[in-house]
Design a protein around this motif. Structure first.
Motif, mmCIF file in Angstrom:
data_model
loop_
_atom_site.group_PDB
_atom_site.id
_atom_site.type_symbol
_atom_site.label_atom_id
_atom_site.label_comp_id
_atom_site.label_asym_id
_atom_site.label_seq_id
_atom_site.Cartn_x
_atom_site.Cartn_y
_atom_site.Cartn_z
ATOM 1 N N MET A 1 0.841 -1.191 0.000
ATOM 2 C CA MET A 1 0.000 0.000 0.000
ATOM 3 C C MET A 1 0.888 1.257 0.000
ATOM 4 O O MET A 1 1.852 1.341 0.743
ATOM 5 N N ALA A 2 0.529 2.202 -0.858
ATOM 6 C CA ALA A 2 1.337 3.414 -0.980
ATOM 7 C C ALA A 2 1.190 4.290 0.258
ATOM 8 O O ALA A 2 0.130 4.351 0.872
ATOM 9 N N CYS A 3 2.263 4.944 0.609
ATOM 10 C CA CYS A 3 2.197 5.922 1.695
ATOM 11 C C CYS A 3 3.206 7.028 1.406
ATOM 12 O O CYS A 3 4.086 6.881 0.556
ATOM 13 N N PHE A 4 3.054 8.128 2.121
ATOM 14 C CA PHE A 4 3.937 9.273 1.904
ATOM 15 C C PHE A 4 5.220 9.135 2.728
ATOM 16 O O PHE A 4 5.191 8.682 3.866
ATOM 17 N N TRP A 5 6.325 9.541 2.102
ATOM 18 C CA TRP A 5 7.644 9.516 2.747
ATOM 19 C C TRP A 5 8.227 10.921 2.668
ATOM 20 O O TRP A 5 8.141 11.584 1.623
ATOM 21 N N LYS A 6 8.864 11.340 3.727
ATOM 22 C CA LYS A 6 9.625 12.581 3.653
ATOM 23 C C LYS A 6 10.912 12.300 2.894
ATOM 24 O O LYS A 6 11.658 11.371 3.256
ATOM 25 N N VAL A 7 11.178 13.057 1.826
ATOM 26 C CA VAL A 7 12.356 12.772 1.005
ATOM 27 C C VAL A 7 13.467 13.817 1.152
ATOM 28 O O VAL A 7 14.632 13.516 0.894
ATOM 29 N N CYS A 8 13.110 15.056 1.508
ATOM 30 C CA CYS A 8 14.123 16.099 1.661
ATOM 31 C C CYS A 8 13.457 17.343 2.239
ATOM 32 O O CYS A 8 12.247 17.364 2.451
ATOM 33 N N ASP A 9 14.254 18.354 2.476
ATOM 34 C CA ASP A 9 13.724 19.658 2.866
ATOM 35 C C ASP A 9 13.530 20.510 1.605
ATOM 36 O O ASP A 9 14.242 20.327 0.603
ATOM 37 N N VAL A 10 12.586 21.417 1.667
ATOM 38 C CA VAL A 10 12.338 22.327 0.545
ATOM 39 C C VAL A 10 13.638 23.027 0.129
ATOM 40 O O VAL A 10 13.943 23.159 -1.057
ATOM 41 N N ALA A 11 14.438 23.438 1.123
ATOM 42 C CA ALA A 11 15.663 24.192 0.842
ATOM 43 C C ALA A 11 16.719 23.356 0.120
ATOM 44 O O ALA A 11 17.663 23.908 -0.454
#
Ligand code: FES
Length: 101
Positions: A1-11
């Motif tokens: 099942m798909a889920c959201f991952w934090k991949v980086c900071d906006v900066a």
């Protein structure tokens, strides 16, 4: 099942340039096009160029190896028809970039 991952900071994502990230072993390329963030598969369908080392020209991502171009909004290749890059849902949450995989 798909889920959201934090991949980086906006900066971390320089406007107009790709950023290669990895989620659970999958290479993904993150782009910031004038404040709109996009996540595309990190490997070019031509010869596995690293899309995260590519850049944006006129709303298209350019592969650094042989310059194939892909629409940021659809992933469709505009250089050689019938090719595309998978797009992932991408959200900015505060100062962070999250991708659904
Ligand atoms: S590997 Fe991307 S254009 Fe050749």
């Amino acid at each position: 099942m798909a889920c959201f991952w934090k991949v980086c900071d906006v900066a971390d994502v320089i406007e107009g340039q790709g950023l290669p990230v990895e989620v659970d072993g999958l290479g993904i390329a993150i782009f910031n096009d004038g404040g709109q963030f996009h996540a595309l598969l990190g490997r070019c369908p031509h010869a596995n160029g690293s899309m995260g080392q590519g850049w944006i020209e006129d709303g298209e991502v350019v592969c650094p190896l042989h310059r194939w171009r892909f629409k940021l909004t659809t992933g469709r290749c505009t250089t050689v028809g019938g090719n595309s890059l998978h797009r992932f849902r991408c959200e900015v949450r505060g100062d962070e970039v999250w991708v659904e995989v």
